[in-house]
Design a protein around this motif. Structure first.
Motif, PDB file in Angstrom:
ATOM      1  N   LEU A  24       0.830  -1.211   0.000  1.00  0.00           N
ATOM      2  CA  LEU A  24       0.000   0.000   0.000  1.00  0.00           C
ATOM      3  C   LEU A  24       0.863   1.259   0.000  1.00  0.00           C
ATOM      4  CD1 LEU A  24      -2.838  -0.991   2.486  1.00  0.00           C
ATOM      5  CD2 LEU A  24      -3.095  -0.461   0.053  1.00  0.00           C
ATOM      6  N   CYS A  25       1.923   1.231   0.764  1.00  0.00           N
ATOM      7  CA  CYS A  25       2.835   2.375   0.793  1.00  0.00           C
ATOM      8  C   CYS A  25       3.466   2.601  -0.581  1.00  0.00           C
ATOM      9  CB  CYS A  25       3.919   2.175   1.842  1.00  0.00           C
ATOM     10  SG  CYS A  25       3.325   2.283   3.537  1.00  0.00           S
ATOM     11  N   LEU A  26       3.894   1.513  -1.227  1.00  0.00           N
ATOM     12  CA  LEU A  26       4.481   1.629  -2.563  1.00  0.00           C
ATOM     13  C   LEU A  26       3.479   2.218  -3.549  1.00  0.00           C
ATOM     14  CD1 LEU A  26       6.448  -1.729  -2.811  1.00  0.00           C
ATOM     15  CD2 LEU A  26       7.426   0.574  -2.695  1.00  0.00           C
ATOM     16  N   GLU A  27       2.242   1.757  -3.468  1.00  0.00           N
ATOM     17  CA  GLU A  27       1.190   2.239  -4.377  1.00  0.00           C
ATOM     18  C   GLU A  27       0.856   3.707  -4.144  1.00  0.00           C
ATOM     19  OE1 GLU A  27      -2.130  -0.362  -3.817  1.00  0.00           O
ATOM     20  OE2 GLU A  27      -0.987  -2.123  -4.461  1.00  0.00           O
ATOM     21  N   ASN A  28       1.107   4.202  -2.938  1.00  0.00           N
ATOM     22  CA  ASN A  28       0.736   5.567  -2.578  1.00  0.00           C
ATOM     23  C   ASN A  28       1.945   6.474  -2.366  1.00  0.00           C
ATOM     24  OD1 ASN A  28      -2.311   5.580  -2.293  1.00  0.00           O
ATOM     25  ND2 ASN A  28      -1.737   3.718  -1.195  1.00  0.00           N
ATOM     26  N   ASP A  29       3.047   6.114  -3.000  1.00  0.00           N
ATOM     27  CA  ASP A  29       4.260   6.925  -2.984  1.00  0.00           C
ATOM     28  C   ASP A  29       4.809   7.210  -1.588  1.00  0.00           C
ATOM     29  OD1 ASP A  29       4.472   7.086  -5.782  1.00  0.00           O
ATOM     30  OD2 ASP A  29       3.011   8.715  -5.833  1.00  0.00           O
ATOM     31  N   GLN A  30       4.627   6.284  -0.703  1.00  0.00           N
ATOM     32  CA  GLN A  30       5.242   6.363   0.626  1.00  0.00           C
ATOM     33  C   GLN A  30       6.430   5.399   0.640  1.00  0.00           C
ATOM     34  OE1 GLN A  30       4.194   8.640   2.927  1.00  0.00           O
ATOM     35  NE2 GLN A  30       2.911   9.288   1.225  1.00  0.00           N
ATOM     36  N   ILE A  31       7.358   5.677  -0.241  1.00  0.00           N
ATOM     37  CA  ILE A  31       8.430   4.736  -0.561  1.00  0.00           C
ATOM     38  C   ILE A  31       9.373   4.524   0.622  1.00  0.00           C
ATOM     39  CG2 ILE A  31      10.238   4.158  -2.215  1.00  0.00           C
ATOM     40  CD1 ILE A  31       7.397   4.434  -3.440  1.00  0.00           C
ATOM     41  N   ASP A  32       9.699   5.586   1.334  1.00  0.00           N
ATOM     42  CA  ASP A  32      10.627   5.445   2.465  1.00  0.00           C
ATOM     43  C   ASP A  32      10.083   4.475   3.511  1.00  0.00           C
ATOM     44  OD1 ASP A  32      12.742   7.185   1.667  1.00  0.00           O
ATOM     45  OD2 ASP A  32      11.484   8.903   2.192  1.00  0.00           O
ATOM     46  N   TYR A  33       8.809   4.635   3.836  1.00  0.00           N
ATOM     47  CA  TYR A  33       8.209   3.757   4.845  1.00  0.00           C
ATOM     48  C   TYR A  33       8.105   2.327   4.313  1.00  0.00           C
ATOM     49  CZ  TYR A  33       5.210   2.211   8.658  1.00  0.00           C
ATOM     50  OH  TYR A  33       4.697   1.546   9.740  1.00  0.00           O
ATOM     51  N   ALA A  34       7.740   2.202   3.044  1.00  0.00           N
ATOM     52  CA  ALA A  34       7.680   0.870   2.430  1.00  0.00           C
ATOM     53  C   ALA A  34       9.042   0.185   2.509  1.00  0.00           C
ATOM     54  CB  ALA A  34       7.221   0.971   0.980  1.00  0.00           C
ATOM     55  N   LEU A  35      10.090   0.937   2.208  1.00  0.00           N
ATOM     56  CA  LEU A  35      11.436   0.361   2.247  1.00  0.00           C
ATOM     57  C   LEU A  35      11.814  -0.061   3.661  1.00  0.00           C
ATOM     58  CD1 LEU A  35      13.978  -0.476   0.773  1.00  0.00           C
ATOM     59  CD2 LEU A  35      14.813   1.882   1.019  1.00  0.00           C
ATOM     60  N   THR A  36      11.422   0.723   4.642  1.00  0.00           N
ATOM     61  CA  THR A  36      11.685   0.356   6.039  1.00  0.00           C
ATOM     62  C   THR A  36      11.018  -0.976   6.373  1.00  0.00           C
ATOM     63  OG1 THR A  36      11.881   2.661   6.712  1.00  0.00           O
ATOM     64  CG2 THR A  36      11.370   1.066   8.446  1.00  0.00           C
ATOM     65  N   LEU A  37       9.760  -1.114   5.992  1.00  0.00           N
ATOM     66  CA  LEU A  37       9.040  -2.363   6.253  1.00  0.00           C
ATOM     67  C   LEU A  37       9.657  -3.533   5.491  1.00  0.00           C
ATOM     68  CD1 LEU A  37       5.349  -1.074   6.095  1.00  0.00           C
ATOM     69  CD2 LEU A  37       6.664  -1.661   8.153  1.00  0.00           C
ATOM     70  N   LEU A  38       9.966  -3.311   4.222  1.00  0.00           N
ATOM     71  CA  LEU A  38      10.532  -4.381   3.400  1.00  0.00           C
ATOM     72  C   LEU A  38      11.926  -4.783   3.868  1.00  0.00           C
ATOM     73  CD1 LEU A  38       9.247  -3.073  -0.010  1.00  0.00           C
ATOM     74  CD2 LEU A  38       8.561  -5.228   1.084  1.00  0.00           C
ATOM     75  N   THR A  39      12.704  -3.822   4.314  1.00  0.00           N
ATOM     76  CA  THR A  39      14.037  -4.134   4.840  1.00  0.00           C
ATOM     77  C   THR A  39      13.920  -5.047   6.055  1.00  0.00           C
ATOM     78  OG1 THR A  39      14.938  -2.066   3.989  1.00  0.00           O
ATOM     79  CG2 THR A  39      16.164  -3.134   5.762  1.00  0.00           C
ATOM     80  N   GLY A  40      12.940  -4.784   6.897  1.00  0.00           N
ATOM     81  CA  GLY A  40      12.700  -5.663   8.043  1.00  0.00           C
ATOM     82  C   GLY A  40      12.304  -7.062   7.612  1.00  0.00           C
ATOM     83  N   LEU A  41      11.439  -7.154   6.595  1.00  0.00           N
ATOM     84  CA  LEU A  41      11.034  -8.469   6.098  1.00  0.00           C
ATOM     85  C   LEU A  41      12.213  -9.219   5.488  1.00  0.00           C
ATOM     86  CD1 LEU A  41       7.572  -7.635   4.479  1.00  0.00           C
ATOM     87  CD2 LEU A  41       7.984  -9.046   6.513  1.00  0.00           C
ATOM     88  N   VAL A  42      13.042  -8.511   4.730  1.00  0.00           N
ATOM     89  CA  VAL A  42      14.220  -9.145   4.120  1.00  0.00           C
ATOM     90  C   VAL A  42      15.166  -9.640   5.212  1.00  0.00           C
ATOM     91  CG1 VAL A  42      16.302  -8.706   2.747  1.00  0.00           C
ATOM     92  CG2 VAL A  42      14.074  -7.901   1.929  1.00  0.00           C
ATOM     93  N   HIS A  43      15.317  -8.844   6.249  1.00  0.00           N
ATOM     94  CA  HIS A  43      16.185  -9.248   7.361  1.00  0.00           C
ATOM     95  C   HIS A  43      15.647 -10.498   8.053  1.00  0.00           C
ATOM     96  CE1 HIS A  43      17.596  -9.180  11.577  1.00  0.00           C
ATOM     97  NE2 HIS A  43      18.741  -8.853  11.014  1.00  0.00           N
ATOM     98  N   ASP A  44      14.340 -10.517   8.296  1.00  0.00           N
ATOM     99  CA  ASP A  44      13.734 -11.633   9.023  1.00  0.00           C
ATOM    100  C   ASP A  44      13.520 -12.880   8.166  1.00  0.00           C
ATOM    101  OD1 ASP A  44      13.658  -9.970  11.221  1.00  0.00           O
ATOM    102  OD2 ASP A  44      11.534  -9.474  11.003  1.00  0.00           O
ATOM    103  N   PHE A  45      13.338 -12.682   6.855  1.00  0.00           N
ATOM    104  CA  PHE A  45      13.033 -13.797   5.946  1.00  0.00           C
ATOM    105  C   PHE A  45      13.893 -13.669   4.685  1.00  0.00           C
ATOM    106  CE2 PHE A  45       9.231 -12.572   8.319  1.00  0.00           C
ATOM    107  CZ  PHE A  45       8.957 -13.742   9.001  1.00  0.00           C
ATOM    108  N   PRO A  46      15.203 -13.849   4.803  1.00  0.00           N
ATOM    109  CA  PRO A  46      16.096 -13.606   3.664  1.00  0.00           C
ATOM    110  C   PRO A  46      15.880 -14.536   2.476  1.00  0.00           C
ATOM    111  CG  PRO A  46      17.293 -14.613   5.485  1.00  0.00           C
ATOM    112  CD  PRO A  46      15.924 -14.281   5.997  1.00  0.00           C
ATOM    113  N   ALA A  47      15.230 -15.657   2.680  1.00  0.00           N
ATOM    114  CA  ALA A  47      14.986 -16.590   1.572  1.00  0.00           C
ATOM    115  C   ALA A  47      13.686 -16.283   0.827  1.00  0.00           C
ATOM    116  CB  ALA A  47      14.959 -18.028   2.079  1.00  0.00           C
TER     117      ALA A  47
END
Length: 126
Positions: A24-47
């Motif tokens: 939703l953040c990506l779709e609504n140009d809230q890219i910084d917050y989206a990246l913060t969330l996605l970075t956490g997901l990548v960290h927790d679930f790297p595969a």
């Protein structure tokens, strides 16, 4: 963010919900917050390479092309048949004016899908 983490920590679907919020953040140009969330997901679930791909898209949207390329390259190593990854790599290399690399990825996509409109549009830009 702290409230979101607290609420999500109590949900059995927290991972999916975080991904949905990031989308939703990506779709609504809230890219910084989206990246913060996605970075956490990548960290927790790297595969989970969809998270890595989406983080790459966020980096690309923020203009951090080198980090985007790193993310997309990692996904390509693990899932080499993904057309969406090849297209993003082509676009990123084109943005970096690395025409040979961009052309290579466009050619790879067109071998798989000769009528791919995004690959054809990128071809016009080369």
């Amino acid at each position: 963010m702290d409230i979101l983490k607290t609420v999500l920590s109590h949900s059995p679907r927290s991972r999916q919900l975080v991904e949905e919020v990031a989308d939703l953040c990506l779709e609504n140009d809230q890219i910084d917050y989206a990246l913060t969330l996605l970075t956490g997901l990548v960290h927790d679930f790297p595969a989970e390479f969809d998270y890595v791909f989406k983080a790459g898209r966020a980096c690309e949207a923020l203009g951090d092309i080198d980090t985007a390329i790193s993310h997309f390259s990692l996904v390509e190593q693990k899932e080499p048949d993904r057309i969406d990854v090849k297209l993003r790599l082509a676009a990123c290399y084109l943005a970096r004016e690395k025409v040979i690399q961009a052309d290579d990825y466009v050619n790879q996509v067109l071998k798989i899908d000769p009528d791919n409109p995004e690959a054809r549009a990128l071809r016009q830009q080369l």
